[in-house]
Design an enzyme around this catalytic site. Structure first.
Site, PDB file in Angstrom:
ATOM      1  N   LYS A 185       0.830  -1.217   0.000  1.00 56.66           N
ATOM      2  CA  LYS A 185       0.000   0.000   0.000  1.00 56.66           C
ATOM      3  C   LYS A 185       0.863   1.264   0.000  1.00 56.66           C
ATOM      4  O   LYS A 185       0.625   2.184  -0.783  1.00 56.66           O
ATOM      5  CB  LYS A 185      -0.924   0.025   1.240  1.00 56.66           C
ATOM      6  CG  LYS A 185      -1.835  -1.177   1.369  1.00 56.66           C
ATOM      7  CD  LYS A 185      -2.787  -1.033   2.550  1.00 56.66           C
ATOM      8  CE  LYS A 185      -2.127  -1.039   3.901  1.00 56.66           C
ATOM      9  NZ  LYS A 185      -1.534  -2.334   4.305  1.00 56.66           N
TER      10      LYS A 185
ATOM     11  N   ARG B 158      11.885  -6.332   4.766  1.00 64.34           N
ATOM     12  CA  ARG B 158      11.648  -4.928   4.426  1.00 64.34           C
ATOM     13  C   ARG B 158      12.539  -3.957   5.205  1.00 64.34           C
ATOM     14  O   ARG B 158      12.750  -4.114   6.392  1.00 64.34           O
ATOM     15  CB  ARG B 158      10.176  -4.609   4.718  1.00 64.34           C
ATOM     16  CG  ARG B 158       9.806  -3.150   4.580  1.00 64.34           C
ATOM     17  CD  ARG B 158       8.336  -2.973   4.429  1.00 64.34           C
ATOM     18  NE  ARG B 158       7.578  -3.086   5.667  1.00 64.34           N
ATOM     19  CZ  ARG B 158       6.280  -2.851   5.753  1.00 64.34           C
ATOM     20  NH1 ARG B 158       5.596  -2.514   4.681  1.00 64.34           N
ATOM     21  NH2 ARG B 158       5.659  -2.963   6.904  1.00 64.34           N
TER      22      ARG B 158
ATOM     23  N   ARG C 290      11.323  -1.338  10.713  1.00 61.43           N
ATOM     24  CA  ARG C 290      10.260  -1.072  11.679  1.00 61.43           C
ATOM     25  C   ARG C 290      10.312  -2.086  12.821  1.00 61.43           C
ATOM     26  O   ARG C 290      10.544  -3.278  12.599  1.00 61.43           O
ATOM     27  CB  ARG C 290       8.905  -1.161  10.983  1.00 61.43           C
ATOM     28  CG  ARG C 290       8.598   0.076  10.180  1.00 61.43           C
ATOM     29  CD  ARG C 290       7.376  -0.070   9.346  1.00 61.43           C
ATOM     30  NE  ARG C 290       6.232  -0.638  10.012  1.00 61.43           N
ATOM     31  CZ  ARG C 290       5.009  -0.659   9.495  1.00 61.43           C
ATOM     32  NH1 ARG C 290       4.799  -0.110   8.317  1.00 61.43           N
ATOM     33  NH2 ARG C 290       4.018  -1.212  10.130  1.00 61.43           N
TER      34      ARG C 290
ATOM     35  N   ARG D 165      -0.554  -8.799  13.591  1.00 63.26           N
ATOM     36  CA  ARG D 165      -1.063  -7.822  12.613  1.00 63.26           C
ATOM     37  C   ARG D 165      -1.955  -8.507  11.582  1.00 63.26           C
ATOM     38  O   ARG D 165      -2.966  -7.954  11.146  1.00 63.26           O
ATOM     39  CB  ARG D 165       0.117  -7.110  11.919  1.00 63.26           C
ATOM     40  CG  ARG D 165       0.788  -6.102  12.845  1.00 63.26           C
ATOM     41  CD  ARG D 165       2.212  -5.826  12.440  1.00 63.26           C
ATOM     42  NE  ARG D 165       2.329  -4.997  11.261  1.00 63.26           N
ATOM     43  CZ  ARG D 165       3.448  -4.885  10.536  1.00 63.26           C
ATOM     44  NH1 ARG D 165       4.523  -5.585  10.854  1.00 63.26           N
ATOM     45  NH2 ARG D 165       3.470  -4.101   9.490  1.00 63.26           N
TER      46      ARG D 165
HETATM   47  P1  AMP Z   1       0.930   0.490   9.197  1.00 63.59           P
HETATM   48  O1  AMP Z   1       2.109   1.374   8.998  1.00 63.59           O
HETATM   49  O2  AMP Z   1      -0.272   0.924   8.426  1.00 63.59           O
HETATM   50  O3  AMP Z   1       1.264  -0.957   8.999  1.00 63.59           O
HETATM   51  O4  AMP Z   1       0.512   0.632  10.748  1.00 63.59           O
HETATM   52  C1  AMP Z   1       1.412   0.294  11.777  1.00 63.59           C
HETATM   53  C2  AMP Z   1       0.639   0.122  13.078  1.00 63.59           C
HETATM   54  O5  AMP Z   1       0.016   1.347  13.438  1.00 63.59           O
HETATM   55  C3  AMP Z   1      -0.489  -0.904  13.045  1.00 63.59           C
HETATM   56  O6  AMP Z   1      -0.043  -2.232  13.264  1.00 63.59           O
HETATM   57  C4  AMP Z   1      -1.370  -0.392  14.186  1.00 63.59           C
HETATM   58  O7  AMP Z   1      -0.807  -0.703  15.444  1.00 63.59           O
HETATM   59  C5  AMP Z   1      -1.276   1.117  14.006  1.00 63.59           C
HETATM   60  N1  AMP Z   1      -2.295   1.639  13.059  1.00 63.59           N
HETATM   61  C6  AMP Z   1      -2.065   2.234  11.850  1.00 63.59           C
HETATM   62  N2  AMP Z   1      -3.217   2.603  11.272  1.00 63.59           N
HETATM   63  C7  AMP Z   1      -4.205   2.212  12.110  1.00 63.59           C
HETATM   64  C8  AMP Z   1      -5.621   2.291  12.050  1.00 63.59           C
HETATM   65  N3  AMP Z   1      -6.250   2.832  10.999  1.00 63.59           N
HETATM   66  N4  AMP Z   1      -6.323   1.779  13.100  1.00 63.59           N
HETATM   67  C9  AMP Z   1      -5.708   1.247  14.169  1.00 63.59           C
HETATM   68  N5  AMP Z   1      -4.377   1.120  14.284  1.00 63.59           N
HETATM   69  C10 AMP Z   1      -3.613   1.602  13.265  1.00 63.59           C
END
Ligand code: AMP
Length: 214
Positions: free
Chosen positions: A13, A127, A161, A172
């Site tokens: 994404k 990654r 990360r 996740r």
């Molecule tokens: P991402 O970078 O989108 O993979 O997000 C990393 C982490 O941030 C996720 O595993 C969640 O802990 C938190 N997070 C990001 N976006 C959301 C969302 N829309 N709702 C809830 N938690 C989120």
């Protein structure tokens, strides 16, 4: 045009959002990036969400909806918004719908990026990103340059990360299937959904997204 990129962690994404930003002048709104920035700058909210994020669980709807509301009221995006990693629950999807209505905007497309679980594990554990510009690398398919400098910006800040490890990834993925995947049906029923094969090469995925956007 306002769009959502929907898909499990590692579906690509962020990579595709960056391409759309470059090519169409859209604005990327990634709640994951916003939460990581809050952690880095040490805000109260950042401290509150750190452990939840590292474990791979979702932070509360209230926090992420608040972040999106703030961005939508401060940003100006004539090219439209890309929602990346938001919404992740039905409550977030409803909230986004209401926010867009309040702004007189529409949601034009939801792109589901389909990738099988084994590929996700392989992608996530390999990654890394450039901490300066966000360019995404993969130890196997696109390794960090041998001269130590990011090929996009020349920075030397290769980062991984904290939640890109197998344990957090399991949580996740579970969060994705339990809380986020119902959104596929939700947006299909609304008539907004288009699905693309996220396993193809980066350029092929980009071409499928372009086609899906019409
Ligand atoms: P991402 O970078 O989108 O993979 O997000 C990393 C982490 O941030 C996720 O595993 C969640 O802990 C938190 N997070 C990001 N976006 C959301 C969302 N829309 N709702 C809830 N938690 C989120």
């Amino acid at each position: 045009m306002n769009i959502i990129l929907l898909g499990p962690p590692g579906a690509g994404k962020g990579t595709q959002a960056r391409k759309l930003v470059d090519e169409r002048g859209m604005v990327q709104l990634s709640t994951g990036d916003m939460l990581r920035a809050a952690r880095t700058s040490g805000t109260d909210m950042g401290k509150k969400v750190a452990a939840v994020m590292d474990a791979g669980n979702l932070v509360t709807d209230e926090i992420v909806i608040g972040l999106i509301r703030e961005q939508l009221s401060s940003d100006n995006a004539p090219g439209g918004y890309i929602f990346d990693g938001f919404p992740r629950t039905l409550a977030q999807a409803d909230a986004l719908g209401n926010l867009l209505v309040e702004m007189g905007e529409t949601l034009d497309r939801v792109i589901e990026m389909q990738v099988d679980d084994e590929a996700l594990v392989a992608r996530i554990t390999a990654r890394s990103t450039c901490g300066d510009c966000g360019e995404v690398y993969n130890d196997q398919t696109k390794p960090w340059p041998a001269d130590g400098k990011c090929s996009n910006c020349g920075g030397t800040n290769q980062t991984r990360r904290a939640d890109d490890n197998e344990d957090s990834l399991k949580t996740r993925l579970m969060a994705y299937y339990k809380q986020t995947s119902p959104l596929v049906g939700y947006y299909y029923a609304k008539g907004d959904l288009k699905s693309v094969n996220g396993l193809a090469s980066m350029d092929e995925v980009a071409a499928s997204i372009t086609k899906a956007l019409g």
